[in-house]
Motif scaffolding. Structure first.
Motif, PDB file in Angstrom:
ATOM      1  N   VAL A 103       0.836  -1.201   0.000  1.00 14.94           N
ATOM      2  CA  VAL A 103       0.000   0.000   0.000  1.00 14.94           C
ATOM      3  C   VAL A 103       0.870   1.249   0.000  1.00 14.94           C
ATOM      4  O   VAL A 103       1.505   1.588   1.010  1.00 14.94           O
ATOM      5  CB  VAL A 103      -0.942   0.023   1.225  1.00 14.94           C
ATOM      6  N   ASP A 104       0.911   1.930  -1.147  1.00  7.87           N
ATOM      7  CA  ASP A 104       1.577   3.228  -1.235  1.00  7.87           C
ATOM      8  C   ASP A 104       0.542   4.277  -0.825  1.00  7.87           C
ATOM      9  O   ASP A 104      -0.400   4.552  -1.578  1.00  7.87           O
ATOM     10  CB  ASP A 104       2.069   3.462  -2.660  1.00  7.87           C
ATOM     11  N   LEU A 105       0.702   4.864   0.348  1.00  4.26           N
ATOM     12  CA  LEU A 105      -0.302   5.780   0.880  1.00  4.26           C
ATOM     13  C   LEU A 105      -0.460   7.029   0.017  1.00  4.26           C
ATOM     14  O   LEU A 105      -1.548   7.596  -0.067  1.00  4.26           O
ATOM     15  CB  LEU A 105       0.054   6.164   2.317  1.00  4.26           C
ATOM     16  N   THR A 106       0.608   7.439  -0.644  1.00  2.00           N
ATOM     17  CA  THR A 106       0.510   8.589  -1.554  1.00  2.00           C
ATOM     18  C   THR A 106      -0.403   8.264  -2.725  1.00  2.00           C
ATOM     19  O   THR A 106      -1.239   9.085  -3.134  1.00  2.00           O
ATOM     20  CB  THR A 106       1.904   8.984  -2.071  1.00  2.00           C
ATOM     21  N   THR A 107      -0.259   7.050  -3.258  1.00  3.30           N
ATOM     22  CA  THR A 107      -1.114   6.617  -4.365  1.00  3.30           C
ATOM     23  C   THR A 107      -2.573   6.524  -3.923  1.00  3.30           C
ATOM     24  O   THR A 107      -3.481   6.961  -4.641  1.00  3.30           O
ATOM     25  CB  THR A 107      -0.651   5.243  -4.897  1.00  3.30           C
ATOM     26  N   VAL A 108      -2.797   5.969  -2.739  1.00  8.65           N
ATOM     27  CA  VAL A 108      -4.160   5.863  -2.203  1.00  8.65           C
ATOM     28  C   VAL A 108      -4.769   7.248  -2.026  1.00  8.65           C
ATOM     29  O   VAL A 108      -5.924   7.488  -2.405  1.00  8.65           O
ATOM     30  CB  VAL A 108      -4.156   5.105  -0.863  1.00  8.65           C
ATOM     31  N   ALA A 109      -4.009   8.171  -1.459  1.00  8.52           N
ATOM     32  CA  ALA A 109      -4.503   9.527  -1.235  1.00  8.52           C
ATOM     33  C   ALA A 109      -4.832  10.224  -2.553  1.00  8.52           C
ATOM     34  O   ALA A 109      -5.864  10.894  -2.681  1.00  8.52           O
ATOM     35  CB  ALA A 109      -3.472  10.337  -0.456  1.00  8.52           C
ATOM     36  N   LEU A 110      -3.960  10.047  -3.561  1.00  7.74           N
ATOM     37  CA  LEU A 110      -4.171  10.690  -4.855  1.00  7.74           C
ATOM     38  C   LEU A 110      -5.410  10.135  -5.545  1.00  7.74           C
ATOM     39  O   LEU A 110      -6.242  10.897  -6.067  1.00  7.74           O
ATOM     40  CB  LEU A 110      -2.936  10.491  -5.737  1.00  7.74           C
ATOM     41  N   LEU A 113     -14.700   3.848  -5.504  1.00  6.70           N
ATOM     42  CA  LEU A 113     -14.516   4.128  -4.082  1.00  6.70           C
ATOM     43  C   LEU A 113     -15.004   2.960  -3.230  1.00  6.70           C
ATOM     44  O   LEU A 113     -14.358   2.579  -2.251  1.00  6.70           O
ATOM     45  CB  LEU A 113     -15.270   5.411  -3.699  1.00  6.70           C
ATOM     46  N   SER A 114     -16.138   2.380  -3.612  1.00  4.43           N
ATOM     47  CA  SER A 114     -16.688   1.265  -2.828  1.00  4.43           C
ATOM     48  C   SER A 114     -15.788   0.037  -2.901  1.00  4.43           C
ATOM     49  O   SER A 114     -15.694  -0.728  -1.939  1.00  4.43           O
ATOM     50  CB  SER A 114     -18.102   0.914  -3.296  1.00  4.43           C
ATOM     51  N   GLU A 115     -15.103  -0.172  -4.042  1.00  2.00           N
ATOM     52  CA  GLU A 115     -14.177  -1.302  -4.147  1.00  2.00           C
ATOM     53  C   GLU A 115     -13.076  -1.201  -3.088  1.00  2.00           C
ATOM     54  O   GLU A 115     -12.743  -2.182  -2.422  1.00  2.00           O
ATOM     55  CB  GLU A 115     -13.545  -1.340  -5.547  1.00  2.00           C
ATOM     56  N   PHE A 116     -12.535   0.000  -2.945  1.00  2.00           N
ATOM     57  CA  PHE A 116     -11.464   0.186  -1.967  1.00  2.00           C
ATOM     58  C   PHE A 116     -11.993   0.109  -0.542  1.00  2.00           C
ATOM     59  O   PHE A 116     -11.420  -0.593   0.310  1.00  2.00           O
ATOM     60  CB  PHE A 116     -10.766   1.526  -2.198  1.00  2.00           C
ATOM     61  N   PHE A 136      -8.785   0.068  -5.649  1.00  2.00           N
ATOM     62  CA  PHE A 136      -9.774   0.882  -6.362  1.00  2.00           C
ATOM     63  C   PHE A 136     -10.087   0.280  -7.726  1.00  2.00           C
ATOM     64  O   PHE A 136     -11.056   0.679  -8.365  1.00  2.00           O
ATOM     65  CB  PHE A 136      -9.236   2.297  -6.594  1.00  2.00           C
ATOM     66  N   ILE A 137      -9.243  -0.641  -8.194  1.00  2.00           N
ATOM     67  CA  ILE A 137      -9.193  -1.213  -9.551  1.00  2.00           C
ATOM     68  C   ILE A 137      -9.212  -0.137 -10.636  1.00  2.00           C
ATOM     69  O   ILE A 137      -9.806  -0.314 -11.694  1.00  2.00           O
ATOM     70  CB  ILE A 137     -10.253  -2.312  -9.802  1.00  2.00           C
ATOM     71  N   LEU A 138      -8.498   0.939 -10.386  1.00  3.84           N
ATOM     72  CA  LEU A 138      -8.376   2.012 -11.376  1.00  3.84           C
ATOM     73  C   LEU A 138      -7.272   1.732 -12.385  1.00  3.84           C
ATOM     74  O   LEU A 138      -7.131   2.465 -13.365  1.00  3.84           O
ATOM     75  CB  LEU A 138      -8.089   3.342 -10.681  1.00  3.84           C
ATOM     76  N   ASN A 139      -6.477   0.695 -12.160  1.00  6.89           N
ATOM     77  CA  ASN A 139      -5.390   0.365 -13.080  1.00  6.89           C
ATOM     78  C   ASN A 139      -5.821  -0.582 -14.184  1.00  6.89           C
ATOM     79  O   ASN A 139      -4.999  -1.025 -14.980  1.00  6.89           O
ATOM     80  CB  ASN A 139      -4.216  -0.256 -12.319  1.00  6.89           C
ATOM     81  N   HIS A 178      -9.969  -9.690  -5.078  1.00  8.98           N
ATOM     82  CA  HIS A 178     -10.023  -9.241  -6.470  1.00  8.98           C
ATOM     83  C   HIS A 178      -9.264 -10.173  -7.409  1.00  8.98           C
ATOM     84  O   HIS A 178      -9.457 -10.123  -8.627  1.00  8.98           O
ATOM     85  CB  HIS A 178      -9.445  -7.826  -6.597  1.00  8.98           C
ATOM     86  N   TYR A 179      -8.409 -11.012  -6.834  1.00  7.39           N
ATOM     87  CA  TYR A 179      -7.603 -11.919  -7.638  1.00  7.39           C
ATOM     88  C   TYR A 179      -8.010 -13.359  -7.338  1.00  7.39           C
ATOM     89  O   TYR A 179      -8.285 -13.711  -6.185  1.00  7.39           O
ATOM     90  CB  TYR A 179      -6.109 -11.727  -7.337  1.00  7.39           C
ATOM     91  N   ILE A 180      -8.045 -14.187  -8.375  1.00  4.07           N
ATOM     92  CA  ILE A 180      -8.389 -15.596  -8.186  1.00  4.07           C
ATOM     93  C   ILE A 180      -7.353 -16.253  -7.284  1.00  4.07           C
ATOM     94  O   ILE A 180      -6.149 -16.167  -7.528  1.00  4.07           O
ATOM     95  CB  ILE A 180      -8.472 -16.329  -9.538  1.00  4.07           C
ATOM     96  N   GLN A 181      -7.831 -16.911  -6.237  1.00  2.00           N
ATOM     97  CA  GLN A 181      -6.952 -17.561  -5.278  1.00  2.00           C
ATOM     98  C   GLN A 181      -6.654 -19.001  -5.720  1.00  2.00           C
ATOM     99  O   GLN A 181      -7.582 -19.784  -5.942  1.00  2.00           O
ATOM    100  CB  GLN A 181      -7.596 -17.550  -3.895  1.00  2.00           C
TER     101      GLN A 181
END
Length: 224
Positions: free
Chosen positions: A7-14, A51-54, A70-73, A134-137
């Motif tokens: 978790v990159d907190l800067t990325t989360v905040a942005l 937002l709800s995903e996160f 966020f699955i924005l990527n 979010h990823y198949i286990q």
């Protein structure tokens, strides 16, 4: 606890800031302007979804959260947003037709499907809790449980059901007939392959219990 390495907190905040601004602007347009409702509601729905995903991940499965929860990527999903906006813009501003620009039954149906899709998606995450990812286990961990109650008693893959119908609802709401066909086909094909792949692991994890569950409960996505 979450893993700080993921978790990159800067990325989360942005990402949170961008989504928050987008949500606020679209909501203000819905409330205070006479602009066509379709695009502001569409953008508002997209903002709520990401937002709800996160936040659902942070609430129900914190140990698996990362800065892409966020699955924005997802570039293909972003391409869908771009293509949907393009078709809407062409049909509404260059070639406006009554069946795409007026508030019709089609829009009401689309809006209800959007609510249905988002509800199923969020309820799936909240019901499965630590068993959702979010990823198949591919490995059976002790925290993984076979969830068959609640929303999972209606659809055995309610998160996929919700995502599929959310995207379909978006296209109906916007009046995007081309994207409606493309998204329904592409998503149906994608989830058919993904579910087949994922269920092989679920059978190996839970055996007859999952096989019996699969017999009882459908997916409710066309072609699956």
């Amino acid at each position: 606890m979450y893993d700080p390495a993921k978790v990159d907190l800067t990325t989360v905040a942005l990402k949170s800031l961008i989504l928050g601004i987008t949500l606020t602007v679209s909501l203000l347009m819905i409330i205070f302007t006479s602009f066509q409702l379709q695009m502001p509601v569409y953008v508002f729905s997209i903002s709520i979804f990401h937002l709800s995903e996160f936040f659902c991940t942070s609430i129900f499965n914190l140990s698996e959260i990362d800065d892409d929860s966020f699955i924005l990527n997802d570039t293909e999903l972003l391409a869908v947003y771009g293509a949907s906006t393009l078709e809407y813009s062409i049909s509404h501003f260059l070639f406006p037709f009554p069946w795409t620009t007026t508030l019709t039954v089609r829009m009401y149906v689309g809006f209800l499907i959007i609510l249905l899709g988002q509800s199923f998606r969020s309820l799936a995450m909240g019901t499965a809790k630590e068993s959702f990812n979010h990823y198949i286990q591919r490995e059976h961990k002790s925290k993984h449980k076979l969830v068959t109650h609640g929303i999972y008693s209606i659809s055995r893959h309610p998160s996929y059901f919700g995502f599929y119908w959310l995207i379909v609802g978006h296209q109906l709401w916007l009046g995007n007939w081309l994207m409606l066909v493309v998204c329904a086909y592409k998503l149906g094909n994608f989830f058919r392959k993904r579910i087949e792949f994922e269920e092989n692991y679920l059978i190996s994890f839970f055996g007859e219990e999952y096989i019996n569950y699969r017999r009882r409960v459908g997916v409710w996505i066309p072609t699956i």
